[in-house]
Write a protein that holds these residues in place. Structure first.
Motif, PDB file in Angstrom:
ATOM      1  N   SER A  45       0.827  -1.204   0.000  1.00  0.00           N
ATOM      2  CA  SER A  45       0.000   0.000   0.000  1.00  0.00           C
ATOM      3  C   SER A  45       0.864   1.257   0.000  1.00  0.00           C
ATOM      4  O   SER A  45       0.415   2.318  -0.410  1.00  0.00           O
ATOM      5  N   LEU A  46       2.130   1.109   0.431  1.00  0.00           N
ATOM      6  CA  LEU A  46       3.015   2.260   0.590  1.00  0.00           C
ATOM      7  C   LEU A  46       4.453   1.863   0.308  1.00  0.00           C
ATOM      8  O   LEU A  46       4.903   0.813   0.760  1.00  0.00           O
ATOM      9  N   VAL A  47       5.168   2.727  -0.417  1.00  0.00           N
ATOM     10  CA  VAL A  47       6.613   2.568  -0.599  1.00  0.00           C
ATOM     11  C   VAL A  47       7.266   3.899  -0.268  1.00  0.00           C
ATOM     12  O   VAL A  47       6.904   4.932  -0.824  1.00  0.00           O
ATOM     13  N   LEU A  48       8.224   3.861   0.668  1.00  0.00           N
ATOM     14  CA  LEU A  48       9.068   5.011   0.958  1.00  0.00           C
ATOM     15  C   LEU A  48      10.361   4.779   0.207  1.00  0.00           C
ATOM     16  O   LEU A  48      11.007   3.742   0.377  1.00  0.00           O
ATOM     17  N   VAL A  49      10.743   5.701  -0.641  1.00  0.00           N
ATOM     18  CA  VAL A  49      11.904   5.494  -1.512  1.00  0.00           C
ATOM     19  C   VAL A  49      12.846   6.689  -1.476  1.00  0.00           C
ATOM     20  O   VAL A  49      12.407   7.835  -1.533  1.00  0.00           O
ATOM     21  N   ASP A  50      14.130   6.376  -1.343  1.00  0.00           N
ATOM     22  CA  ASP A  50      15.180   7.390  -1.380  1.00  0.00           C
ATOM     23  C   ASP A  50      15.417   7.806  -2.830  1.00  0.00           C
ATOM     24  O   ASP A  50      15.265   7.002  -3.745  1.00  0.00           O
ATOM     25  N   TRP A  51      15.796   9.025  -3.048  1.00  0.00           N
ATOM     26  CA  TRP A  51      16.082   9.521  -4.398  1.00  0.00           C
ATOM     27  C   TRP A  51      17.454   9.043  -4.852  1.00  0.00           C
ATOM     28  O   TRP A  51      17.611   8.499  -5.935  1.00  0.00           O
ATOM     29  N   ASN A  52      18.471   9.276  -4.025  1.00  0.00           N
ATOM     30  CA  ASN A  52      19.865   9.041  -4.415  1.00  0.00           C
ATOM     31  C   ASN A  52      20.316   7.630  -4.067  1.00  0.00           C
ATOM     32  O   ASN A  52      20.697   7.353  -2.930  1.00  0.00           O
ATOM     33  N   MET A  53      20.246   6.754  -5.070  1.00  0.00           N
ATOM     34  CA  MET A  53      20.700   5.378  -4.913  1.00  0.00           C
ATOM     35  C   MET A  53      21.485   5.009  -6.159  1.00  0.00           C
ATOM     36  O   MET A  53      21.185   5.508  -7.248  1.00  0.00           O
ATOM     37  N   PRO A  54      22.478   4.128  -6.007  1.00  0.00           N
ATOM     38  CA  PRO A  54      23.206   3.672  -7.197  1.00  0.00           C
ATOM     39  C   PRO A  54      22.308   2.804  -8.070  1.00  0.00           C
ATOM     40  O   PRO A  54      21.343   2.209  -7.595  1.00  0.00           O
ATOM     41  N   GLY A  55      22.624   2.743  -9.346  1.00  0.00           N
ATOM     42  CA  GLY A  55      21.792   1.969 -10.269  1.00  0.00           C
ATOM     43  C   GLY A  55      20.532   2.732 -10.574  1.00  0.00           C
ATOM     44  O   GLY A  55      20.573   3.858 -11.072  1.00  0.00           O
ATOM     45  N   ILE A  56      19.401   2.163 -10.240  1.00  0.00           N
ATOM     46  CA  ILE A  56      18.109   2.822 -10.447  1.00  0.00           C
ATOM     47  C   ILE A  56      17.905   3.845  -9.338  1.00  0.00           C
ATOM     48  O   ILE A  56      17.875   3.497  -8.164  1.00  0.00           O
ATOM     49  N   THR A  57      17.763   5.104  -9.695  1.00  0.00           N
ATOM     50  CA  THR A  57      17.506   6.142  -8.703  1.00  0.00           C
ATOM     51  C   THR A  57      16.063   6.032  -8.213  1.00  0.00           C
ATOM     52  O   THR A  57      15.235   5.347  -8.825  1.00  0.00           O
ATOM     53  N   GLY A  58      15.776   6.736  -7.137  1.00  0.00           N
ATOM     54  CA  GLY A  58      14.408   6.759  -6.635  1.00  0.00           C
ATOM     55  C   GLY A  58      13.439   7.317  -7.655  1.00  0.00           C
ATOM     56  O   GLY A  58      12.312   6.827  -7.789  1.00  0.00           O
ATOM     57  N   LEU A  59      13.870   8.324  -8.393  1.00  0.00           N
ATOM     58  CA  LEU A  59      13.013   8.906  -9.424  1.00  0.00           C
ATOM     59  C   LEU A  59      12.715   7.873 -10.511  1.00  0.00           C
ATOM     60  O   LEU A  59      11.558   7.717 -10.931  1.00  0.00           O
ATOM     61  N   GLU A  60      13.721   7.142 -10.938  1.00  0.00           N
ATOM     62  CA  GLU A  60      13.522   6.100 -11.955  1.00  0.00           C
ATOM     63  C   GLU A  60      12.638   4.976 -11.415  1.00  0.00           C
ATOM     64  O   GLU A  60      11.819   4.421 -12.145  1.00  0.00           O
ATOM     65  N   PHE A  61      12.800   4.656 -10.134  1.00  0.00           N
ATOM     66  CA  PHE A  61      11.948   3.649  -9.499  1.00  0.00           C
ATOM     67  C   PHE A  61      10.488   4.088  -9.544  1.00  0.00           C
ATOM     68  O   PHE A  61       9.604   3.307  -9.916  1.00  0.00           O
ATOM     69  N   VAL A  62      10.226   5.324  -9.159  1.00  0.00           N
ATOM     70  CA  VAL A  62       8.856   5.856  -9.177  1.00  0.00           C
ATOM     71  C   VAL A  62       8.283   5.764 -10.589  1.00  0.00           C
ATOM     72  O   VAL A  62       7.147   5.309 -10.785  1.00  0.00           O
ATOM     73  N   GLU A  63       9.057   6.183 -11.576  1.00  0.00           N
ATOM     74  CA  GLU A  63       8.585   6.127 -12.964  1.00  0.00           C
ATOM     75  C   GLU A  63       8.269   4.684 -13.370  1.00  0.00           C
ATOM     76  O   GLU A  63       7.244   4.428 -14.018  1.00  0.00           O
ATOM     77  N   ALA A  64       9.115   3.734 -12.986  1.00  0.00           N
ATOM     78  CA  ALA A  64       8.909   2.331 -13.332  1.00  0.00           C
ATOM     79  C   ALA A  64       7.660   1.771 -12.654  1.00  0.00           C
ATOM     80  O   ALA A  64       6.873   1.054 -13.279  1.00  0.00           O
TER      81      ALA A  64
END
Length: 120
Positions: A45-64
């Protein structure tokens, strides 16, 4: 779910969410988190995600995640040190539902969860 490359931050966020009554899963990267979201697993129901991560960034994760119909109801909360208004706008345009800047308190997390309708 908590997605952050920092083990310490995953532990802090997991502890805070558990104290608020949530069952928590952790992922150390955006790639790991996306694998956890693959069917037949249920989307959280909820994902807390950091922006700055190696590989897939948090922004890319959100988009995916936002391309997955089964995750349409998953609330995405970006938790980051990125404090610029432009970064916040980019995250929201990518599909994040809320944005929380580090450092934070339990009450700040609770406030965001109330806004998302996940906490009374």
């Amino acid at each position: 779910m908590v997605v952050d490359d920092s083990r310490a931050m995953r532990m802090i966020l997991s502890r805070e969410l558990a104290a608020l009554g949530f069952e928590v899963t952790q992922a150390a990267s955006g790639t790991e988190a996306l694998k956890l979201l693959e069917p037949p697993l249920m989307c959280p129901s909820l994902v807390l995600v950091d922006w700055n991560m190696p590989g897939i960034t948090g922004l890319e994760f959100v988009e995916a995640v936002r391309t997955k119909p089964e995750a349409a109801a998953t609330a995405l909360l970006m938790v980051t040190t990125e404090t610029g208004m432009g970064q916040m706008v980019r995250a929201m345009e990518a599909g994040a539902n809320e944005y929380l800047m580090k450092p934070f308190t339990r009450e700040m997390i609770a406030d965001k969860l109330r806004i998302l309708g996940l906490l009374e």
